[in-house]
Design a protein around this motif. Structure first.
Motif, PDB file in Angstrom:
ATOM      1  N   VAL A  55      12.687  18.129   6.525  1.00 31.27           N
ATOM      2  CA  VAL A  55      13.811  17.526   5.816  1.00 31.27           C
ATOM      3  C   VAL A  55      15.109  17.888   6.539  1.00 31.27           C
ATOM      4  O   VAL A  55      15.343  19.052   6.864  1.00 31.27           O
ATOM      5  CB  VAL A  55      13.864  18.008   4.355  1.00 31.27           C
ATOM      6  N   SER A  56      15.949  16.899   6.766  1.00 23.79           N
ATOM      7  CA  SER A  56      17.254  17.127   7.387  1.00 23.79           C
ATOM      8  C   SER A  56      18.237  17.617   6.318  1.00 23.79           C
ATOM      9  O   SER A  56      18.501  16.920   5.342  1.00 23.79           O
ATOM     10  CB  SER A  56      17.769  15.830   8.025  1.00 23.79           C
ATOM     11  N   ILE A  57      18.779  18.817   6.525  1.00 25.30           N
ATOM     12  CA  ILE A  57      19.731  19.373   5.560  1.00 25.30           C
ATOM     13  C   ILE A  57      20.973  18.495   5.462  1.00 25.30           C
ATOM     14  O   ILE A  57      21.460  18.181   4.364  1.00 25.30           O
ATOM     15  CB  ILE A  57      20.123  20.802   5.970  1.00 25.30           C
ATOM     16  N   ARG A  58      21.505  18.088   6.600  1.00 27.44           N
ATOM     17  CA  ARG A  58      22.737  17.291   6.598  1.00 27.44           C
ATOM     18  C   ARG A  58      22.533  15.983   5.862  1.00 27.44           C
ATOM     19  O   ARG A  58      23.340  15.595   5.011  1.00 27.44           O
ATOM     20  CB  ARG A  58      23.184  17.023   8.041  1.00 27.44           C
ATOM     21  N   ARG A  59      21.442  15.294   6.164  1.00 25.97           N
ATOM     22  CA  ARG A  59      21.180  14.012   5.519  1.00 25.97           C
ATOM     23  C   ARG A  59      20.954  14.184   4.021  1.00 25.97           C
ATOM     24  O   ARG A  59      21.421  13.374   3.214  1.00 25.97           O
ATOM     25  CB  ARG A  59      19.961  13.368   6.168  1.00 25.97           C
ATOM     26  N   THR A  60      20.252  15.252   3.645  1.00 21.25           N
ATOM     27  CA  THR A  60      19.989  15.485   2.225  1.00 21.25           C
ATOM     28  C   THR A  60      21.274  15.779   1.471  1.00 21.25           C
ATOM     29  O   THR A  60      21.488  15.279   0.357  1.00 21.25           O
ATOM     30  CB  THR A  60      19.010  16.659   2.061  1.00 21.25           C
ATOM     31  N   LEU A  61      22.144  16.588   2.056  1.00 22.49           N
ATOM     32  CA  LEU A  61      23.412  16.898   1.398  1.00 22.49           C
ATOM     33  C   LEU A  61      24.285  15.651   1.263  1.00 22.49           C
ATOM     34  O   LEU A  61      25.011  15.496   0.272  1.00 22.49           O
ATOM     35  CB  LEU A  61      24.153  17.988   2.176  1.00 22.49           C
ATOM     36  N   VAL A  62      24.220  14.768   2.255  1.00 29.51           N
ATOM     37  CA  VAL A  62      24.965  13.509   2.149  1.00 29.51           C
ATOM     38  C   VAL A  62      24.418  12.662   1.005  1.00 29.51           C
ATOM     39  O   VAL A  62      25.173  12.076   0.224  1.00 29.51           O
ATOM     40  CB  VAL A  62      24.905  12.741   3.486  1.00 29.51           C
ATOM     41  N   ASP A  63      23.099  12.608   0.877  1.00 28.69           N
ATOM     42  CA  ASP A  63      22.507  11.834  -0.212  1.00 28.69           C
ATOM     43  C   ASP A  63      22.831  12.432  -1.581  1.00 28.69           C
ATOM     44  O   ASP A  63      22.918  11.704  -2.580  1.00 28.69           O
ATOM     45  CB  ASP A  63      20.986  11.767  -0.032  1.00 28.69           C
ATOM     46  N   TYR A  64      23.005  13.749  -1.623  1.00 28.53           N
ATOM     47  CA  TYR A  64      23.314  14.430  -2.878  1.00 28.53           C
ATOM     48  C   TYR A  64      24.816  14.654  -3.060  1.00 28.53           C
ATOM     49  O   TYR A  64      25.212  15.488  -3.878  1.00 28.53           O
ATOM     50  CB  TYR A  64      22.613  15.791  -2.919  1.00 28.53           C
ATOM     51  N   ARG A  65      25.651  13.921  -2.352  1.00 27.84           N
ATOM     52  CA  ARG A  65      27.084  14.234  -2.330  1.00 27.84           C
ATOM     53  C   ARG A  65      27.729  14.163  -3.715  1.00 27.84           C
ATOM     54  O   ARG A  65      28.607  14.969  -4.031  1.00 27.84           O
ATOM     55  CB  ARG A  65      27.815  13.321  -1.349  1.00 27.84           C
TER      56      ARG A  65
END
Length: 234
Positions: A55-65
């Motif tokens: 799982v990409s941390i950056r992408r996940t945090l963007v999705d959970y913004r």
């Protein structure tokens, strides 16, 4: 957008029932233990889970913004007082630790979503919970996993269309109301189309679900899930 992605990671090879058990055990112990030391251990477990699913941390945090914004505001709101000293640090720290626990649970759930097909999730739920309750819960989870990304895409399209028409020049309240009204209209339209599609495809309460079987990889992970669940009572 958080959706299932085919891969050959360790998480992808696990039985969905094992991954659900890990999620339940992790959530239970995360809500039970509130000390910084416990959260440090849970952070390490979260890192292992994310690595096992690539799982990409950056992408996940963007999705959970949007969820992150609420979690970030919670400590500030909790610390505000109506009188002196006007800001209670202890309440803010307690709320911040609670927000961090929720963030860890969201990250673990992101690993599950990325590594588990929707049909496997439904099969795991219906074979774990017998009868109509399991069928209802399995159908509900399957519809949410399929319906939510479509609604998110609709909202993104509305925002992009507004930006192309200089909608960013309008007030924040006007933009929010427009997006809300159009988003609800799209959601109801999608729901009507979904209902017709289910009728056209002869929707079945008990379809043929994919076979599930535990492998040798599942047993040590199940032990971890049980350990996490029991740690909530320690």
């Amino acid at each position: 957008m958080l959706t299932y992605e085919p891969d050959a990671t360790l998480a992808h090879r696990l039985d969905p029932r094992t991954k659900l058990a890990v999620q339940i055990g992790f959530a239970a112990t995360a809500l039970a233990h509130t000390t910084p030391r416990s959260l440090a251990v849970l952070s390490a477990v979260t890192a292992i889970v994310l690595f096992s699913a690539h799982v990409s941390i950056r992408r996940t945090l963007v999705d959970y913004r949007f969820a992150l914004l609420i979690l970030a505001l919670a400590p500030l709101i909790a610390g505000v007082t109506l009188g002196a000293p006007w800001f209670d640090t202890a309440d803010a720290i307690a709320s911040g630790l609670a927000s961090y626990r929720v963030l860890l649970i969201l990250l673990v759930s992101a690993a599950y979503v990325r590594s588990t097909p929707v049909r496997d999730s439904r099969a795991a739920i219906q074979r774990t919970i017998p009868g109509k309750p399991g069928q209802l819960l399995g159908i509900g989870v399957a519809l949410v996993f399929r319906f939510l990304p479509v609604l998110q895409a609709d909202l993104r399209t509305i925002r992009e269309a507004m930006a192309a028409r200089l909608g960013t020049k309008r007030s924040a309240v006007d933009r929010a109301s427009t997006i809300g009204i159009l988003g609800l209209t799209r959601a109801f339209d999608r729901a009507d189309r979904l209902s017709l599609a289910l009728q056209a495809r002869c929707f079945a309460w008990n379809p043929t679900l994919p076979p599930l079987a535990f492998s040798r990889l599942d047993y040590p992970v199940l032990v971890l899930a049980v350990a996490l669940a029991f740690s909530a009572f320690v």
